[in-house]
Each structure stands twice: as C-alpha cells, then as structure tokens.
Enzyme design. Sequence first.
Site, PDB file in Angstrom:
ATOM      1  CD  GLU A 143      -2.906  -1.013   2.396  1.00  0.00           C
ATOM      2  OE1 GLU A 143      -3.915  -1.731   2.339  1.00  0.00           O
ATOM      3  OE2 GLU A 143      -2.634  -0.285   3.372  1.00  0.00           O
TER       4      GLU A 143
ATOM      5  CD  GLU B 243      -4.310 -10.659  -6.578  1.00  0.00           C
ATOM      6  OE1 GLU B 243      -5.428 -11.059  -6.240  1.00  0.00           O
ATOM      7  OE2 GLU B 243      -3.812  -9.579  -6.149  1.00  0.00           O
TER       8      GLU B 243
END
Length: 188
Positions: free
Chosen positions: A81, A92
């Site tokens: 993040e 992913e």
Amino acid sequence: MSTAIPDPVATALVSSEQNGLVHGLSAAEFQILSLTCIEAKATAYCPYSLFRVGASLLINPNTATPSPTSTPAIITGANVENASYPVGTCAERVAMGTAVIQGHRIGSFKAIGVATDMDDFCSPCGMCRQYLREFCENEVPIFMFNKRGEYRVMTLGELLPMSFGPDKLPSREVLARGLEEEGKTKVA
C-alpha cells in the site's frame, strides 16, 4: 518461504479429486501453491487497510529452469500500500511483475494462488484479472484461499469472461496497414 511436510488436509483434498489431481495440480504442487500464498500474506505492507493479501504463481514445469530439487517453482507477492491509496499494488501484480522480469511469459504459469484473512473467498480485483490475462491463458486455475486455508477455484476465463488479451490484437503489420489506408482516404 519454507516448505512443509505434506499436509494431510491438502492430501485428502487432492485424493478426493479426479485422478488424484486438484484442477490439474499434483498434491505437492497444490500444497506448495497454498502454503506459499498463505505465507506471503505475512510480507504484506498494508498499514492503512490492514487487509493482507498473498499471491503465488506456480510455474509450469515445462518452462521452469531445471532445479536440483523436485520442489515446484513458485513466485510470490504481497500487496504493497501507499498513503496515496491508488498508488498501492495488489499481491497478484507484485508476483506477476516479478515473474515477468525473470523472463516468464504466457504459457509459463500452471496455477495462481491468492490468500486473504477473510472468512469468505476473495478473487483478484478487476485490474489484477486484466493484468493476469496479459500473461496467462484463460484455462489457468486461480485458487482463492480464505483465512482457514479453505479454497474455491475458478479459471481466469471464468473470472474474466470475454476477456481482451494480446491474442485479440491484430498484428502490428495489420494495424500499420490500416493506418496507412486511413491516411490515404483522408487525403483523397
């Protein structure tokens, strides 16, 4: 990532599937895929959402670099993040980006694992589905693990029906010819 002794739960799950395989994966492949994506959650950088996601990519043995061990080749990733929320990167895409810089391309991936701390199953987001589509065939199974290690599996094609991938694009030559013809039409 550590490799554990075969998990009796994973072995039982594999045994219940056709031909001793779970969606085309052997017991060892299934175990390492599940274990590594679940372990990858611990490496997530998510101080804002506290939503940990781990991902693992099982490399197709036909495309993997020969290994001195029989352990299946895996590439992992976790979400990262940023205080500016849209700048964060999903697990992913971290895993796939790593695979791509290592030289893997379409045909290299046998399966994908995604793990979260949710009670329910969490699929890759829309952006990740499209990103995965660039490098994976529609038949690649995506195993989604919940916080108890239970899974649901769907293929990329089921998660992204009528997808747009590199195989849908005309060749560069066809596109260039079309631009040339369009230019001639505008001049005339």
